[in-house]
Design a protein around this motif. Structure first.
Motif, PDB file in Angstrom:
ATOM      1  N   ARG A 104      22.751  13.164 -71.636  1.00  9.45           N
ATOM      2  CA  ARG A 104      23.534  14.436 -71.499  1.00  9.45           C
ATOM      3  C   ARG A 104      23.806  14.888 -70.331  1.00  9.45           C
ATOM      4  O   ARG A 104      24.965  15.328 -69.875  1.00  9.45           O
ATOM      5  CB  ARG A 104      22.651  15.367 -72.574  1.00  9.45           C
ATOM      6  N   SER A 105      22.522  14.730 -69.265  1.00  6.97           N
ATOM      7  CA  SER A 105      22.759  15.208 -67.853  1.00  6.97           C
ATOM      8  C   SER A 105      21.794  14.260 -66.955  1.00  6.97           C
ATOM      9  O   SER A 105      20.756  13.887 -67.582  1.00  6.97           O
ATOM     10  CB  SER A 105      22.776  16.744 -67.719  1.00  6.97           C
ATOM     11  N   ALA A 106      21.957  14.635 -65.765  1.00  9.48           N
ATOM     12  CA  ALA A 106      20.867  13.888 -64.856  1.00  9.48           C
ATOM     13  C   ALA A 106      20.842  14.787 -63.526  1.00  9.48           C
ATOM     14  O   ALA A 106      21.714  15.543 -63.448  1.00  9.48           O
ATOM     15  CB  ALA A 106      21.464  12.535 -64.447  1.00  9.48           C
ATOM     16  N   GLU A 107      19.718  14.618 -63.064  1.00  8.06           N
ATOM     17  CA  GLU A 107      19.473  15.350 -61.528  1.00  8.06           C
ATOM     18  C   GLU A 107      18.607  14.263 -60.700  1.00  8.06           C
ATOM     19  O   GLU A 107      17.842  13.544 -61.215  1.00  8.06           O
ATOM     20  CB  GLU A 107      18.569  16.642 -61.821  1.00  8.06           C
ATOM     21  N   PHE A 108      18.891  14.331 -59.639  1.00  7.03           N
ATOM     22  CA  PHE A 108      18.174  13.574 -58.511  1.00  7.03           C
ATOM     23  C   PHE A 108      17.582  14.717 -57.273  1.00  7.03           C
ATOM     24  O   PHE A 108      18.422  15.470 -56.938  1.00  7.03           O
ATOM     25  CB  PHE A 108      18.966  12.715 -57.695  1.00  7.03           C
ATOM     26  N   LEU A 109      16.430  14.529 -57.037  1.00  6.62           N
ATOM     27  CA  LEU A 109      15.710  15.364 -56.368  1.00  6.62           C
ATOM     28  C   LEU A 109      15.943  14.893 -54.610  1.00  6.62           C
ATOM     29  O   LEU A 109      16.014  15.557 -53.898  1.00  6.62           O
ATOM     30  CB  LEU A 109      14.322  15.687 -56.616  1.00  6.62           C
ATOM     31  N   ASP A 110      15.817  13.562 -54.620  1.00  6.12           N
ATOM     32  CA  ASP A 110      16.117  12.774 -53.211  1.00  6.12           C
ATOM     33  C   ASP A 110      16.582  11.384 -53.686  1.00  6.12           C
ATOM     34  O   ASP A 110      17.131  11.238 -54.970  1.00  6.12           O
ATOM     35  CB  ASP A 110      14.654  12.819 -52.446  1.00  6.12           C
ATOM     36  N   GLY A 111      16.723  10.628 -52.611  1.00  3.82           N
ATOM     37  CA  GLY A 111      17.383   9.275 -53.138  1.00  3.82           C
ATOM     38  C   GLY A 111      16.555   8.360 -54.114  1.00  3.82           C
ATOM     39  O   GLY A 111      17.230   7.361 -54.538  1.00  3.82           O
ATOM     40  N   ASP A 112      15.374   8.636 -54.328  1.00  6.38           N
ATOM     41  CA  ASP A 112      14.422   7.922 -55.184  1.00  6.38           C
ATOM     42  C   ASP A 112      14.056   8.515 -56.458  1.00  6.38           C
ATOM     43  O   ASP A 112      14.401   7.854 -57.437  1.00  6.38           O
ATOM     44  CB  ASP A 112      13.367   7.522 -54.620  1.00  6.38           C
ATOM     45  N   ARG A 113      13.878  10.093 -56.466  1.00  2.96           N
ATOM     46  CA  ARG A 113      13.373  10.451 -57.778  1.00  2.96           C
ATOM     47  C   ARG A 113      14.573  11.145 -58.508  1.00  2.96           C
ATOM     48  O   ARG A 113      15.407  11.978 -57.766  1.00  2.96           O
ATOM     49  CB  ARG A 113      12.428  11.594 -57.151  1.00  2.96           C
ATOM     50  N   GLY A 114      14.680  10.718 -59.689  1.00  2.00           N
ATOM     51  CA  GLY A 114      15.913  11.229 -60.484  1.00  2.00           C
ATOM     52  C   GLY A 114      15.119  11.513 -62.006  1.00  2.00           C
ATOM     53  O   GLY A 114      14.250  10.901 -62.483  1.00  2.00           O
ATOM     54  N   PHE A 115      16.129  12.119 -62.603  1.00  2.00           N
ATOM     55  CA  PHE A 115      15.827  12.411 -64.197  1.00  2.00           C
ATOM     56  C   PHE A 115      16.899  12.422 -64.909  1.00  2.00           C
ATOM     57  O   PHE A 115      18.017  12.913 -64.517  1.00  2.00           O
ATOM     58  CB  PHE A 115      15.053  14.130 -64.322  1.00  2.00           C
ATOM     59  N   LEU A 116      16.600  11.815 -66.229  1.00  2.00           N
ATOM     60  CA  LEU A 116      17.794  12.113 -66.999  1.00  2.00           C
ATOM     61  C   LEU A 116      17.409  12.671 -68.122  1.00  2.00           C
ATOM     62  O   LEU A 116      16.233  12.379 -68.879  1.00  2.00           O
ATOM     63  CB  LEU A 116      18.003  10.350 -67.504  1.00  2.00           C
ATOM     64  N   LEU A 117      18.286  13.491 -69.012  1.00  2.00           N
ATOM     65  CA  LEU A 117      18.001  13.971 -70.308  1.00  2.00           C
ATOM     66  C   LEU A 117      18.771  13.248 -71.222  1.00  2.00           C
ATOM     67  O   LEU A 117      20.225  13.418 -70.934  1.00  2.00           O
ATOM     68  CB  LEU A 117      18.582  15.546 -70.080  1.00  2.00           C
ATOM     69  N   THR A 118      18.377  12.775 -72.093  1.00  2.00           N
ATOM     70  CA  THR A 118      19.265  11.947 -73.029  1.00  2.00           C
ATOM     71  C   THR A 118      18.915  12.633 -74.561  1.00  2.00           C
ATOM     72  O   THR A 118      17.707  13.237 -74.788  1.00  2.00           O
ATOM     73  CB  THR A 118      18.669  10.345 -73.415  1.00  2.00           C
ATOM     74  N   GLY A 119      19.794  12.537 -75.595  1.00  2.00           N
ATOM     75  CA  GLY A 119      19.566  13.041 -76.874  1.00  2.00           C
ATOM     76  C   GLY A 119      20.279  12.602 -78.028  1.00  2.00           C
ATOM     77  O   GLY A 119      21.190  11.769 -77.691  1.00  2.00           O
ATOM     78  N   ALA A 154      17.749  21.545 -61.642  1.00  2.00           N
ATOM     79  CA  ALA A 154      16.863  20.968 -60.623  1.00  2.00           C
ATOM     80  C   ALA A 154      16.755  21.815 -59.425  1.00  2.00           C
ATOM     81  O   ALA A 154      17.855  22.614 -58.949  1.00  2.00           O
ATOM     82  CB  ALA A 154      17.486  19.576 -59.924  1.00  2.00           C
ATOM     83  N   GLY A 155      15.678  22.086 -58.711  1.00  2.00           N
ATOM     84  CA  GLY A 155      15.505  22.719 -57.414  1.00  2.00           C
ATOM     85  C   GLY A 155      14.945  21.667 -56.467  1.00  2.00           C
ATOM     86  O   GLY A 155      14.982  20.660 -56.308  1.00  2.00           O
ATOM     87  N   THR A 156      14.108  22.286 -55.332  1.00  2.00           N
ATOM     88  CA  THR A 156      13.577  21.514 -54.298  1.00  2.00           C
ATOM     89  C   THR A 156      12.161  21.113 -54.784  1.00  2.00           C
ATOM     90  O   THR A 156      11.188  21.843 -54.831  1.00  2.00           O
ATOM     91  CB  THR A 156      13.562  22.333 -53.157  1.00  2.00           C
ATOM     92  N   GLY A 157      12.222  19.675 -55.359  1.00  2.00           N
ATOM     93  CA  GLY A 157      10.967  19.109 -55.770  1.00  2.00           C
ATOM     94  C   GLY A 157      10.564  19.311 -57.228  1.00  2.00           C
ATOM     95  O   GLY A 157       9.600  18.729 -57.578  1.00  2.00           O
ATOM     96  N   TRP A 158      11.546  20.056 -57.673  1.00  2.00           N
ATOM     97  CA  TRP A 158      11.198  20.284 -59.346  1.00  2.00           C
ATOM     98  C   TRP A 158      12.445  20.149 -60.359  1.00  2.00           C
ATOM     99  O   TRP A 158      13.472  20.412 -59.830  1.00  2.00           O
ATOM    100  CB  TRP A 158      10.480  21.654 -59.637  1.00  2.00           C
ATOM    101  N   VAL A 159      12.182  19.830 -61.555  1.00  2.00           N
ATOM    102  CA  VAL A 159      13.249  20.014 -62.559  1.00  2.00           C
ATOM    103  C   VAL A 159      12.614  20.700 -63.697  1.00  2.00           C
ATOM    104  O   VAL A 159      11.689  20.658 -63.867  1.00  2.00           O
ATOM    105  CB  VAL A 159      13.686  18.587 -62.987  1.00  2.00           C
ATOM    106  N   THR A 160      13.726  21.611 -64.221  1.00  2.00           N
ATOM    107  CA  THR A 160      13.254  22.477 -65.548  1.00  2.00           C
ATOM    108  C   THR A 160      14.263  22.251 -66.410  1.00  2.00           C
ATOM    109  O   THR A 160      15.253  22.230 -66.265  1.00  2.00           O
ATOM    110  CB  THR A 160      13.135  23.976 -64.945  1.00  2.00           C
ATOM    111  N   LEU A 161      13.726  22.215 -67.846  1.00  2.00           N
ATOM    112  CA  LEU A 161      14.470  22.508 -68.927  1.00  2.00           C
ATOM    113  C   LEU A 161      14.258  23.951 -69.266  1.00  2.00           C
ATOM    114  O   LEU A 161      13.424  24.487 -69.408  1.00  2.00           O
ATOM    115  CB  LEU A 161      13.827  21.496 -70.042  1.00  2.00           C
ATOM    116  N   ILE A 162      15.730  24.458 -69.820  1.00  2.00           N
ATOM    117  CA  ILE A 162      15.564  25.970 -70.080  1.00  2.00           C
ATOM    118  C   ILE A 162      16.474  25.901 -71.448  1.00  2.00           C
ATOM    119  O   ILE A 162      17.532  25.194 -71.456  1.00  2.00           O
ATOM    120  CB  ILE A 162      16.323  26.694 -69.216  1.00  2.00           C
ATOM    121  N   GLY A 163      15.898  26.703 -72.390  1.00  2.00           N
ATOM    122  CA  GLY A 163      16.616  26.835 -73.638  1.00  2.00           C
ATOM    123  C   GLY A 163      17.375  28.196 -73.712  1.00  2.00           C
ATOM    124  O   GLY A 163      17.620  28.809 -72.742  1.00  2.00           O
TER     125      GLY A 163
END
Length: 405
Positions: A104-119, A154-163
């Motif tokens: 669904r979407s993705a975010e990267f906080l830096d060149g290494d740390r990333g997150f994927l939202l799948t569903g 995504a922010g500086t060092g964090w990701v948040t899921l919001i409904g």
């Protein structure tokens, strides 16, 4: 806000009229280059080992009086690479790993740390969060801590899921494993902090209120942007500004920027376009590019790209909006490149670049069809690349396919 060292370097660059990317972008690019060099050295060593093993087998066979074994193709871990017009896509040596659901979407906080939202299909389907610490080569997956429709911010060092409203359930993490949760309407209006990111409230389309999110803290800025908002920048600009795009009360595409934590906003309008059009922005250093886009002509069609306007002074003043030719379309965000060009994909998967700040566009041949580009905290994401891939880039010039689908 930007750190003191970057602020001092920026001041010196402005005094000397040198235009360089922010220090954070340089550091991220350097880290990515180091990783690629290490991977290349490892691949060369592996190929050498395979070749030596094959030579050993042939020598042993000859000494025994037999014939050497027939040549066989050496196992290779090298991944394919596609390059055209200075844009490079680095592939995978295999098909991407299957994650639960679809991306669904993705975010990267830096060149290494990333997150994927799948569903699963539909907003009410099950959802999962996958985290990487090696630039998307491996992922750790767990069920999302929230149910229902959710957006990844995504922010500086964090990701948040919001409904959704009215309680806007939220869950925030730095590693994808440990979460902090909250559920409450936006708090009292408060100045935007350096870590705040703008989000739409009430709805995701034109006319939604503007909110600010920092971890699980949800509030409204002290002053409204002064336009009907349709787009909220997912990142804070390099000079510390917050940008919102949309249209004025009379239907003129416009952008609004705040440089004092949301207390005051400055609006720039771009007249001469249909009342259904709106504006959004892309920033790189002190360059700000506004795209004027219009809603699709029919359901399922891509947005139309009507014009591009450019600013070289952080958005204080803009040049004329250059209309695009024909029925131009755009898939997602415009990407300002470090070499001065602009990059987009159109609504049909083609890559296009502009060397004259959006006045004209040239189609790039030889790259995978890609349906959408999007800004993330540490660079850019490409979605539906060759249908099944998602890719990440720190600078828009070199893209790495993620080992996930």
């Amino acid at each position: 806000m930007p750190d003191q060292l970057e602020a001092r370097l920026r001041a010196e660059r402005e005094r000397l009229d040198i235009d360089l990317p922010p220090l954070s972008a340089i550091a991220v690019r350097a880290a990515a280059l180091r990783r690629r060099r290490r991977a290349a050295r490892a691949a060369v060593a592996a190929l050498a080992a395979v070749a030596l093993a094959g030579m050993g087998a042939a020598v042993a066979a000859l000494r025994a009086g037999g014939t050497p074994p027939a040549p066989t193709a050496a196992a290779s871990t090298a991944a394919p690479i596609w390059t055209a017009d200075g844009i490079t896509i680095q592939g995978l040596p295999h098909l991407p790993a299957d994650l639960p659901g679809s991306v669904r979407s993705a975010e990267f906080l830096d060149g290494d740390r990333g997150f994927l939202l799948t569903g699963d299909p539909g907003d009410s389907g099950a959802a999962w969060i996958s985290a990487t610490t090696d630039g998307g080569r491996t992922w750790t997956t767990a069920p999302s801590p929230m149910a229902g429709r959710q957006t990844l911010v995504a922010g500086t060092g964090w990701v948040t899921l919001i409904g959704d409203a009215p309680d806007y359930p939220r869950a925030s993490t730095t590693d994808g494993e440990h979460w902090t949760s909250a559920a409450s309407p936006p708090g009292a209006a408060a100045a935007l902090g350096g870590d705040a990111r703008l989000v739409p409230l009430d709805a995701a389309g034109c006319g939604a209120r503007t909110g600010s999110l920092a971890g699980t803290v949800l509030a409204e800025p002290p002053g409204p942007p002064g336009i009907t908002a349709c787009w909220w920048s997912p990142v804070r600009a390099g000079d510390g500004a917050w940008w919102v795009g949309g249209r004025t009360a009379d239907g003129t595409p416009a952008v609004s920027v705040s440089r004092d934590g949301g207390e005051h906003w400055s609006v720039t309008a771009f007249p001469g376009f249909p009342a259904t059009a709106y504006a959004r922005a892309a920033m790189l250093g002190r360059d700000v590019y506004v795209t004027v886009v219009a809603a699709p002509d029919s359901a399922g069609a891509p947005e139309r790209l009507l014009a591009v306007a450019a600013s070289a002074d952080g958005g204080v003043t803009f040049g004329p909006a250059h209309p695009t030719a024909g029925q131009a379309t755009i898939g997602g965000d415009l990407v300002p490149l470090l070499d001065g060009r602009l990059l987009i994909v159109d609504g049909y998967g083609h890559w296009l670049v502009s060397a004259d700040r959006g006045a004209s566009w040239h189609r790039v041949e030889g790259l995978h069809a890609t349906m959408r580009l999007a800004r993330t905290e540490a660079g850019y994401l490409a979605y539906q690349m060759a249908d099944i891939y998602t890719a990440f880039s720190v600078d828009g010039l070199t893209w790495q396919k993620l080992d996930a689908q």
